[in-house]
Motif scaffolding. Structure first.
Motif, PDB file in Angstrom:
ATOM      1  N   ASN A 262      38.853  51.850  20.713  1.00  0.00           N
ATOM      2  CA  ASN A 262      38.515  52.880  19.740  1.00  0.00           C
ATOM      3  C   ASN A 262      37.520  52.293  18.744  1.00  0.00           C
ATOM      4  N   ASP A 263      36.354  52.914  18.626  1.00  0.00           N
ATOM      5  CA  ASP A 263      35.344  52.342  17.721  1.00  0.00           C
ATOM      6  C   ASP A 263      35.373  52.984  16.343  1.00  0.00           C
ATOM      7  N   GLY A 264      36.438  53.711  16.050  1.00  0.00           N
ATOM      8  CA  GLY A 264      36.605  54.258  14.707  1.00  0.00           C
ATOM      9  C   GLY A 264      35.560  55.271  14.300  1.00  0.00           C
ATOM     10  N   SER A 266      32.362  55.118  14.922  1.00  0.00           N
ATOM     11  CA  SER A 266      31.110  54.465  14.512  1.00  0.00           C
ATOM     12  C   SER A 266      29.878  55.187  15.033  1.00  0.00           C
TER      13      SER A 266
END
Length: 412
Positions: A262-264, A266
């Motif tokens: 999961n890249d939050g 971005s």
């Protein structure tokens, strides 16, 4: 106007053969490749739409053309050369003189040569250009042999139209790693990589975008390894908030450095972060009927833990099914209705009357580095090494110049 007239000569074999890089014999260690030999990249240009004619000029002090039949040097740079294919034969034309040739090597001093063709407009290329009849005998095959770092700078500019230096440097390291991997495993005898998404997009030298050159030089020679092996450093435009495991998208064994994460959010600034596409039921029926003789009644989507469609199953209501992986279905639809139809496998499927509403997030396969995510992280203060370590689990950044043996095995 100063032109050295066309004249006949024997091809200077030592001169040309010293430039082309041939594959090394690695029978003793088939998974190891010489990094030194791979410093020249042979790129097949215009592979998707090869031209039947090109014009060639240069801003250098001179530009030279060599073949078995002729040698030409142009020192008056207001003159250009045309290469055309007609009735299965290749011709060189300049200053009103037309000469049949077997192939042509183009060498431009210092500055890149400029290619002009109707399908592609103006393109600039460092290194050397080999032109010869295509296999269909109706188009010109063009192979650009270019130093690795010049190739990488052009790929960064072709793949990532951003300003932030840390995002560009991350792309440079990824593209360099991917290029060396692709060269080592290239199935093509006459070139190493193609100039579109089948490998990496390569539009040639971009003279008005110096920041790409700077990002490449600041990471010169840097590549990604895992357990002292060269990795498969893949990337896509927009992960839509979550990347994927390699085995969930393509067949094969799990790679420890290509893990879903999961890249939050971005990449939320990407224009492809959220999207929708309406597919008319009649168009879908026609496609399936022509390809498979199949008319579907219902669709079932199976998803992985990242909410990507792992499999899509179409049913006709009489016990017959068509089964696709999510990526297979995406590529089939995009090949028919355009590349922006289903942009990623993170999508939902809702039918309303005679329409299929597909809503999704992200663009591309979603494995490895997310380009828009790299930009988002860079804008939040991450440096390129942190970005790479985030998207590729457990990797190490090493420099080609520090590999004493000049050999590096590929991670398989």
């Amino acid at each position: 106007m100063t032109i050295k007239h066309l004249f006949f000569l024997t091809l200077i074999l030592p001169f040309l053969s010293g430039f082309t890089v041939s594959k090394q014999d690695h029978s003793a260690d088939p998974e190891s490749r010489s990094l030194q030999a791979d410093r020249i990249v042979r790129v097949s240009l215009f592979s998707l739409n090869p031209p039947d004619s090109v014009r060639i000029t240069s801003e250098a002090s001179s530009i030279r053309f060599y073949s078995d039949q002729v040698s030409v040097e142009l020192s008056d740079l207001s003159i250009d050369v045309a290469v055309k294919i007609s009735e299965n034969r290749l011709y060189l034309e300049t200053s009103g003189i037309k000469q049949e040739i077997d192939s042509l090597m183009v060498i431009s001093d210092d500055l890149p040569a400029r290619l002009i063709s109707e399908p592609h407009g103006y393109r600039y290329y460092h290194g050397r250009l080999l032109l010869k009849p295509g296999r269909d005998n109706r188009s010109i095959e063009i192979i650009n042999s270019v130093p690795l770092e010049s190739y990488i700078a052009a790929v960064v500019g072709s793949e990532m139209n951003f300003e932030h230096p840390e995002a560009l440097k991350a792309q440079a390291v990824v593209s360099r790693t991917y290029a060396l991997w692709s060269i080592a495993g290239s199935p093509y005898p006459d070139f190493d990589v193609r100039d579109y998404e089948a490998n990496q997009v390569y539009l040639g030298h971009l003279p008005d975008r110096p920041r790409y050159e700077e990002a490449t030089q600041q990471t010169r020679g840097e590549i990604l390894t895992w357990s002292d092996q060269l990795i498969l450093a893949v990337f896509s435009s927009t992960c839509g908030g979550h990347t994927s495991n390699n085995e969930d998208v393509w067949a094969g064994e799990p790679h420890p450095y290509l893990r879903a994460l999961n890249d939050g959010g971005s990449c939320s600034a990407s224009p492809h972060y959220e999207w929708s596409y309406t597919l008319h039921r009649d168009d879908m029926d026609e496609l399936l009927r022509e390809r498979y003789g199949f008319r579907y009644r219902s669709a079932e989507l199976q998803k992985d833990q990242t909410e990507r469609v792992s499999h899509l199953i179409l049913k006709n209501g009489q016990g017959r099914e068509l089964r696709f992986t999510g990526n297979e279905f995406r590529l089939m639809i995009n090949a028919t209705f355009g590349p922006m139809a289903i942009r990623s496998t993170r999508f939902s499927w809702v039918e309303e009357e005679n329409d299929i509403i597909i809503e999704g997030s992200g663009m591309g396969h979603g494995v490895g580095m997310c380009q828009w995510g790299a930009l988002g992280l860079a804008e939040n203060g991450w440096n390129y090494k942190d970005i790479l370590s985030f998207y590729f689990s457990g990797v190490k950044i090493v420099n080609l110049g520090d590999i004493e043996s000049n050999q590096l095995p590929l991670y398989q």
